[in-house]
Design a protein around this motif. Structure first.
Motif: not given
Lengths: 521, 294
Positions: B32-44
């Motif tokens: 289970v891998h967490g993918f963290l970043g603030p809004n607008g970091a490019g996650k989506t």
């Protein structure tokens, strides 16, 4: 009040292209057809002949309305604009009003606004102000255009007011309906149904009896202004009064209900899906079947009406001797055929409107959840396109069958059913070309998808005004509708429908290919 | 361990905006891998590229051994996705949508579906337009969890859910891990990631800034220490000490992990009445990555 003005500015900012484009189209349509008609009837006797001819034909009176002063060139020039043109103004008013009320609310934008210190009444008030402003501008520009086209000043102003009145009345109706339904689509649909009903009301009143029925119809009010034929300014009192009452009713409903809610409640649905709901095509059918069935019923009904009145056309025509008027409108041989061919080509255009909006669902339904499932892009695209293409075919088949059965029953010839079915189906390839164009834009430049409506409008205007403006033939040939054989009556040509179908097919393939290569969203 | 997702040097621009700027991401199978970043970091944007909804402009992307753009429909049989902003079909009910998505994927499990609807307390007879944001998310989540996909891509799935549902979600995730499924969970809610993830990748402005297990990342950071001592001492000269506050015999400070040992020796010399220390929370990790360069 200040907040309302801010919202008006926001709405005008969002509509900075839509409103001017739409209003200009109307002005060009009215002025263009006036400028084209005036030179056709230079003498009073030619006008009386044409006007009496049209007034004597129930089918034309039902479609467009009456000419109240046969000597008036203005009354003759704006006859189409006062009936069908006014209906288009009503569509415009409905779309603008729903766009700024229920559509905003459904999208959650109103929630954003509602959380700011803006009065509960402000969003609706802003939408009403925008509608009022748009219609006033429409009235002024239309009147100026008609005067510039050489029509009398007073009649032109009254005609501008008549159009604006119809627009305002339907702004009011749409404002009320927007409070009742929960979705923008339903609001446009229900308002359009009201438009259809009141159009038929005035058609019955004009073509049959009783005449007072027209006073129940906002479209009828527009015609009772009688521009260039008595100029009844006082009708304005009725229309403005109605619009104000409707706006007040909408306001009363708006302040009493919850944000996001409608007065027509949602029912519960099934907890599990029907076994058939298992493919993109099944989903597209589920999403589109309701509107398609409504369209289909309207087409069948319209077909029956056209078939029923078509056989009466010839008698009146020969008697009145205004033969060239309708032959100029379409056909070349017998008058009944000319009438039917004219109506079928017109409904062919309406079927293409269905096709375009059904294909445009591709964009609206471009859903991440669906496209992240194991559904290939081509399979997704073909789902809605299947509905669009076959939907057009269903509509025209029903139109042909309805007209054929009714006409055949009138003249005692059952063979008419197949003849008119064929004549109706010949209209299809042109409508499919429009579906193809929609697909190409969807695949290659989805952000300007709405521009397809402008293309469709341009094709229609080429056909309507091209001959009057004496455009080069090759310009008019750009429209797919120009190549449809004028059946029944004219000779059937095989090549144009085949070529149009080929073009449509290629456009669909190109569009789907482009869609497979682009980013979603 | 075999890899489920391997991304390197990923670039994606929208017009002039560079949404992803050389992003790297590796997810092993079964984690289970967490993918963290603030809004607008490019996650989506990253998740959409992993699904082949968007096309990468540069870099390499591999998902379950395939190319997500070329093999999209094929890979989608093995992937389930919960978008961050769930759009449903307004006139279909939640139950209909779950069934439709399950059938499109091919192998719908009616028993699992029923259990999940129960656990998440979803009313499947409501039309989708009547659902709140949280309920819309539940519909997508149930459809994803009820599938037998090997890889779950979850884009901020608990946004809009209440705390009770969040804990149900965590239980489900733990079960998925036991069942051997791979999960990539994007989030900016740190407690969520901290509670359920084996490894974490932190991104900022389209680039990977940190990746590793939670303990790997903690290794890089400071421990917060609060102590009451017998006699006051001066710790200001000690290397690795930050944010020192001393009031008489009470001290609170942050200490780099490398110097923790020195600090404890000083404490022992002074005598300790009480001591509390805690590892950095992800909030603190985040502040370090995104706070400093602002």
């Amino acid at each position: 009040m200040n907040a309302t003005l801010q919202l008006v500015r926001l709405a005008l900012r969002r509509d900075r292209l839509l409103l001017p484009a739409w209003i200009l189209t109307f002005v060009v349509m009215a002025a263009g057809s006036a400028a084209a008609t005036v030179p056709l009837f230079p003498t009073e006797s030619s006008r009386i002949l044409a006007a009496n001819g049209m007034n004597a034909m129930p089918s034309l009176v039902a479609l467009y309305g009456k000419i109240y002063d046969p000597t008036s060139v203005g009354a003759l020039a704006i006859i189409k604009m006062g009936g069908l043109g006014a209906a288009l103004v009503a569509v415009f008013a409905i779309v603008v009003m729903v766009r700024h009320t229920r559509a905003d609310e459904q999208a959650g934008r109103l929630e954003l606004v509602g959380a700011t210190p803006v009065g509960r009444h402000a969003p609706l008030a802003a939408a009403v102000l925008v509608a009022l402003g748009a219609n006033v501008v429409l009235a002024v520009l239309t009147a100026s255009g008609l005067i510039a086209a050489g029509l009398p000043v007073e009649g032109s102003i009254v005609f501008g007011l008549a159009w604006a009145s119809v627009g305002l009345a339907f702004s009011g109706i749409a404002a009320v309906v927007s409070q009742l339904t929960r979705s923008a689509r339903a609001a446009v649909g229900l308002s359009s149904m009201v438009l259809g009903v009141v159009y038929v009301l005035r058609a019955i009143a004009d073509a049959a009896q009783p005449e007072w029925l027209t006073w129940l119809s906002p479209i009828g009010w527009g015609q009772q202004f009688r521009p260039y034929a008595g100029n009844r300014w006082w009708v304005l009192l009725i229309t403005v009064g109605f619009a104000a009452a409707a706006a007040a009713l909408a306001h009363a409903l708006a302040v009493r209900r919850d944000l996001g809610a409608g007065l027509l409640a949602d029912r519960e649905g099934p907890a599990t899906a029907a076994p058939s709901l298992r493919s993109p095509l099944a989903l597209a059918w589920r999403l589109q079947r309701g509107p398609l069935l409504a369209w289909a019923a309207s087409f069948l009904l319209l077909g029956l009406v056209f078939g029923n009145i078509s056989s009466t056309v010839g008698e009146f025509f020969d008697a009145q001797g205004a033969r060239e008027l309708i032959t100029a409108l379409g056909g070349t041989s017998r008058l009944t055929d000319a009438f039917l061919s004219f109506e079928l080509s017109m409904t062919g255009v309406i079927a293409s409107v269905y096709g375009v909006q059904a294909a445009m669902r591709l964009r609206g339904e471009e859903n991440e959840l669906l496209l992240a499932a194991p559904v290939g892009r081509a399979r997704y695209a073909l789902s809605h396109l299947t509905i669009a293409v076959l939907g057009c075919a269903l509509l025209m088949a029903l139109m042909g069958l309805g007209a054929g059965i009714a006409h055949g029953a009138q003249i005692g010839d059952p063979g008419q059913t197949w003849r008119l079915l064929g004549a109706a189906l010949v209209q299809l390839p042109a409508a499919w070309v429009l579906v193809g164009i929609t697909t190409v834009v969807f695949g290659a430049a989805p952000r300007v998808l709405a521009g397809v409506w402008a293309v469709l409008l341009a094709f229609v205007l080429l056909g309507e005004l091209g001959p009057l403006l004496k455009l080069d033939p090759w310009v008019m040939d750009l429209s797919p509708f120009a190549h449809t054989p004028k059946l029944p009556g004219a000779a059937m040509e095989v090549a144009p429908p085949v070529v149009l179908t080929g073009i449509a097919l290629m456009a669909v393939l190109a569009g789907v290919t482009a869609f497979r290569r682009r980013d979603l969203g | 361990m075999a890899t489920a997702i391997s991304v390197s040097g990923l670039v994606k621009s929208f017009g002039r905006t560079r949404a992803l700027d050389g992003l790297d991401l590796d997810v092993a199978r079964g984690e289970v891998h967490g993918f963290l970043g603030p809004n607008g970091a490019g996650k989506t944007t990253t998740l959409r590229i992993l699904l082949g909804l968007l096309r990468a402009q540069a870099g390499t992307v591999g998902v379950l051994g395939g190319d997500p753009w070329r093999d999209a429909a094929e890979l989608h049989r093995r992937i389930a996705y919960v978008p961050g902003d769930v759009t449903l079909w307004p006139n279909l009910t939640g139950g209909e949508i779950i069934d439709l998505l399950g059938r499109l994927r091919g192998r719908a499990d009616a028993g699992r579906r029923a259990a999940l609807v129960e656990r998440f307390e979803l009313d499947p007879t409501k039309k989708a337009r009547a659902y709140s944001t949280g309920n819309r998310q539940k519909v997508a989540l149930i459809a994803a969890l009820a599938s037998d996909a090997e890889l779950l891509l979850l884009d901020e799935p608990t946004l809009g859910m209440d705390p009770l549902m969040e804990s149900t979600f965590r239980d489900c995730l733990a079960e998925e891990r036991r069942a051997g499924r791979t999960v990539l969970l994007s989030s900016h809610i740190l407690a969520e990631v901290e509670a359920v993830c084996d490894r974490v990748t932190i991104i900022r402005a389209g680039r990977t800034v940190e990746t590793g297990t939670l303990s790997d990342l903690r290794h890089l950071t400071r421990t917060s220490v609060k102590a009451e001592l017998v006699i006051p001492i001066d710790l200001a000269g000690l290397p690795g000490v930050h944010d020192l506050r001393a009031e008489g015999t009470t001290v609170s400070l942050q200490i780099d992990a490398a110097h923790l040992d020195d600090l404890l020796k000083q404490f022992a010399a002074a005598g300790v009445r009480s001591l509390s220390s805690h590892p950095p929370t992800l909030e603190e990790l985040f502040l370090r990555h995104y706070g400093e360069r602002r």
